[in-house]
Design a protein around this motif. Structure first.
Motif, PDB file in Angstrom:
ATOM      1  N   ARG A 265       0.843  -1.191   0.000  1.00  0.00           N
ATOM      2  CA  ARG A 265       0.000   0.000   0.000  1.00  0.00           C
ATOM      3  C   ARG A 265       0.880   1.243   0.000  1.00  0.00           C
ATOM      4  O   ARG A 265       1.928   1.271   0.607  1.00  0.00           O
ATOM      5  CB  ARG A 265      -0.895   0.010   1.223  1.00  0.00           C
ATOM      6  CG  ARG A 265      -1.885  -1.123   1.217  1.00  0.00           C
ATOM      7  CD  ARG A 265      -2.681  -1.116   2.478  1.00  0.00           C
ATOM      8  NE  ARG A 265      -3.642  -2.214   2.442  1.00  0.00           N
ATOM      9  CZ  ARG A 265      -4.300  -2.636   3.485  1.00  0.00           C
ATOM     10  NH1 ARG A 265      -4.119  -2.067   4.650  1.00  0.00           N
ATOM     11  NH2 ARG A 265      -5.151  -3.622   3.383  1.00  0.00           N
TER      12      ARG A 265
ATOM     13  N   ASP B  82      -5.717   4.650   6.041  1.00  0.00           N
ATOM     14  CA  ASP B  82      -6.173   3.374   6.610  1.00  0.00           C
ATOM     15  C   ASP B  82      -7.667   3.176   6.393  1.00  0.00           C
ATOM     16  O   ASP B  82      -8.120   2.069   6.092  1.00  0.00           O
ATOM     17  CB  ASP B  82      -5.841   3.287   8.104  1.00  0.00           C
ATOM     18  CG  ASP B  82      -4.376   2.987   8.370  1.00  0.00           C
ATOM     19  OD1 ASP B  82      -3.671   2.529   7.445  1.00  0.00           O
ATOM     20  OD2 ASP B  82      -3.934   3.230   9.509  1.00  0.00           O
TER      21      ASP B  82
ATOM     22  N   ARG C 118      -6.913   3.931  -5.154  1.00  0.00           N
ATOM     23  CA  ARG C 118      -6.986   2.849  -6.152  1.00  0.00           C
ATOM     24  C   ARG C 118      -6.980   1.550  -5.386  1.00  0.00           C
ATOM     25  O   ARG C 118      -6.343   1.370  -4.380  1.00  0.00           O
ATOM     26  CB  ARG C 118      -5.794   2.905  -7.097  1.00  0.00           C
ATOM     27  CG  ARG C 118      -5.655   1.682  -7.971  1.00  0.00           C
ATOM     28  CD  ARG C 118      -4.490   1.809  -8.932  1.00  0.00           C
ATOM     29  NE  ARG C 118      -3.291   2.301  -8.271  1.00  0.00           N
ATOM     30  CZ  ARG C 118      -2.224   1.550  -7.965  1.00  0.00           C
ATOM     31  NH1 ARG C 118      -2.199   0.299  -8.284  1.00  0.00           N
ATOM     32  NH2 ARG C 118      -1.188   2.068  -7.359  1.00  0.00           N
TER      33      ARG C 118
ATOM     34  N   LEU D  42       3.114   0.481   5.215  1.00  0.00           N
ATOM     35  CA  LEU D  42       2.799   1.463   4.181  1.00  0.00           C
ATOM     36  C   LEU D  42       4.055   2.201   3.755  1.00  0.00           C
ATOM     37  O   LEU D  42       4.913   2.494   4.567  1.00  0.00           O
ATOM     38  CB  LEU D  42       1.803   2.497   4.724  1.00  0.00           C
ATOM     39  CG  LEU D  42       0.456   1.992   5.192  1.00  0.00           C
ATOM     40  CD1 LEU D  42      -0.341   3.159   5.760  1.00  0.00           C
ATOM     41  CD2 LEU D  42      -0.293   1.363   4.046  1.00  0.00           C
TER      42      LEU D  42
ATOM     43  N   GLY E  88     -10.988  -1.435   0.831  1.00  0.00           N
ATOM     44  CA  GLY E  88     -10.467  -2.252  -0.257  1.00  0.00           C
ATOM     45  C   GLY E  88      -9.487  -1.554  -1.178  1.00  0.00           C
ATOM     46  O   GLY E  88      -8.934  -2.179  -2.078  1.00  0.00           O
ATOM     47  N   TYR E  89      -9.257  -0.270  -0.977  1.00  0.00           N
ATOM     48  CA  TYR E  89      -8.261   0.428  -1.788  1.00  0.00           C
ATOM     49  C   TYR E  89      -6.861   0.030  -1.318  1.00  0.00           C
ATOM     50  O   TYR E  89      -6.668  -0.349  -0.167  1.00  0.00           O
ATOM     51  CB  TYR E  89      -8.431   1.946  -1.671  1.00  0.00           C
ATOM     52  CG  TYR E  89      -9.727   2.464  -2.243  1.00  0.00           C
ATOM     53  CD1 TYR E  89      -9.981   2.400  -3.618  1.00  0.00           C
ATOM     54  CD2 TYR E  89     -10.697   3.020  -1.423  1.00  0.00           C
ATOM     55  CE1 TYR E  89     -11.164   2.880  -4.141  1.00  0.00           C
ATOM     56  CE2 TYR E  89     -11.884   3.510  -1.951  1.00  0.00           C
ATOM     57  CZ  TYR E  89     -12.116   3.438  -3.309  1.00  0.00           C
ATOM     58  OH  TYR E  89     -13.296   3.921  -3.837  1.00  0.00           O
ATOM     59  N   THR E  90      -5.888   0.117  -2.219  1.00  0.00           N
ATOM     60  CA  THR E  90      -4.517  -0.266  -1.865  1.00  0.00           C
ATOM     61  C   THR E  90      -3.535   0.900  -1.957  1.00  0.00           C
ATOM     62  O   THR E  90      -2.413   0.773  -1.484  1.00  0.00           O
ATOM     63  CB  THR E  90      -4.018  -1.411  -2.759  1.00  0.00           C
ATOM     64  OG1 THR E  90      -4.088  -0.991  -4.126  1.00  0.00           O
ATOM     65  CG2 THR E  90      -4.847  -2.674  -2.545  1.00  0.00           C
ATOM     66  N   ASN E  91      -3.918   1.991  -2.601  1.00  0.00           N
ATOM     67  CA  ASN E  91      -3.071   3.183  -2.690  1.00  0.00           C
ATOM     68  C   ASN E  91      -3.897   4.417  -2.348  1.00  0.00           C
ATOM     69  O   ASN E  91      -5.086   4.469  -2.651  1.00  0.00           O
ATOM     70  CB  ASN E  91      -2.474   3.339  -4.087  1.00  0.00           C
ATOM     71  CG  ASN E  91      -1.333   2.379  -4.323  1.00  0.00           C
ATOM     72  OD1 ASN E  91      -1.517   1.180  -4.274  1.00  0.00           O
ATOM     73  ND2 ASN E  91      -0.162   2.917  -4.578  1.00  0.00           N
ATOM     74  N   TYR E  92      -3.235   5.384  -1.761  1.00  0.00           N
ATOM     75  CA  TYR E  92      -3.908   6.603  -1.308  1.00  0.00           C
ATOM     76  C   TYR E  92      -3.012   7.801  -1.601  1.00  0.00           C
ATOM     77  O   TYR E  92      -1.809   7.746  -1.403  1.00  0.00           O
ATOM     78  CB  TYR E  92      -4.147   6.510   0.202  1.00  0.00           C
ATOM     79  CG  TYR E  92      -4.804   7.720   0.825  1.00  0.00           C
ATOM     80  CD1 TYR E  92      -4.028   8.745   1.375  1.00  0.00           C
ATOM     81  CD2 TYR E  92      -6.177   7.838   0.889  1.00  0.00           C
ATOM     82  CE1 TYR E  92      -4.622   9.847   1.961  1.00  0.00           C
ATOM     83  CE2 TYR E  92      -6.785   8.937   1.479  1.00  0.00           C
ATOM     84  CZ  TYR E  92      -5.998   9.941   2.010  1.00  0.00           C
ATOM     85  OH  TYR E  92      -6.589  11.033   2.589  1.00  0.00           O
TER      86      TYR E  92
ATOM     87  N   PHE F  51      -8.123   1.994   2.988  1.00  0.00           N
ATOM     88  CA  PHE F  51      -7.660   0.619   2.821  1.00  0.00           C
ATOM     89  C   PHE F  51      -8.690  -0.381   3.348  1.00  0.00           C
ATOM     90  O   PHE F  51      -8.872  -1.457   2.780  1.00  0.00           O
ATOM     91  CB  PHE F  51      -6.312   0.405   3.515  1.00  0.00           C
ATOM     92  CG  PHE F  51      -5.201   1.268   2.959  1.00  0.00           C
ATOM     93  CD1 PHE F  51      -5.216   1.710   1.642  1.00  0.00           C
ATOM     94  CD2 PHE F  51      -4.149   1.651   3.760  1.00  0.00           C
ATOM     95  CE1 PHE F  51      -4.195   2.502   1.126  1.00  0.00           C
ATOM     96  CE2 PHE F  51      -3.125   2.443   3.270  1.00  0.00           C
ATOM     97  CZ  PHE F  51      -3.148   2.866   1.951  1.00  0.00           C
TER      98      PHE F  51
END
Length: 194
Positions: free
Chosen positions: A2, A123, A194, A32, A129-133, A126
């Motif tokens: 992430r 967080d 994403r 992260l 279900g997202y993996t990038n921020y 995440f």
């Protein structure tokens, strides 16, 4: 893995002071990769604004959000990228951050923006279900209603770090623009996922 990337800027009366990123990568215990700007908060000192709190309302804030969202997707299209999809829960995270910045603000004084709590917002994304921020923040004061969205867009598009987020490999976004009813300072947070 992430990832989190946060960039901030301040725009005052047409002058832009941007931290375009390039900060240190910090590994958090959660695993992260966090990209932080060199300076997590920006402050600009200037005199109090001439502001009429009666002109602030939710409809104006919604118009600013719509204009910024449309402008971001137009910029992505110019760069051959797919439109971002609005996620109302990400927008709620952005709104919460704007309110936090307002709560720490000095009325009519310095405008200070930050990414305080960004790891918590990441967080929360995440968990969904997202993996990038990614996150862009900004603030301005002293512009007419017609100039506010354009000013925010120009600041973000004109800054390398912000532009990297805008054109990054993201699918969803949340946008919040909140006017501090005490002095008219406009706070903006856009989160990317994403």
């Amino acid at each position: 893995m992430r990832g989190v990337k946060m960039i901030g800027f301040v725009c005052i009366l047409g002058l832009v002071s941007c931290d375009s990123g390039g900060g240190d990568v910090i590994s958090e215990a959660s695993g992260l990769d966090v990209q932080l700007p060199d300076d997590l908060a920006a402050a600009v000192d200037f005199g109090p604004a001439d502001f009429d709190s009666e002109t602030v309302n939710d409809a104006a804030e919604e118009e600013y959000v719509a204009a910024v969202f449309a402008g971001i997707n137009a910029e992505r299209a110019r760069n051959g990228l797919a439109d971002l999809i609005i996620d109302t829960e990400l927008s709620a995270l952005a709104e919460t951050h704007n309110e936090s910045m307002i709560n720490l603000a000095t009325v009519g004084g310095d405008i200070t923006i930050s990414h305080n709590g960004a790891l918590l917002r990441a967080d929360a994304s995440f968990v969904r279900g997202y993996t990038n921020y990614g996150e862009n923040v900004g603030a301005n004061r002293g512009f007419t209603n017609d100039e506010i969205a354009d000013n925010l867009l120009e600041g973000w598009i004109g800054s390398e770090g912000h532009f990297d987020n805008l054109t990054g490999d993201y699918t969803h976004t949340g946008v919040a623009i909140t006017v501090d009813s005490r002095d008219g300072t406009v706070y903006a947070t856009q989160v990317f996922a994403r």
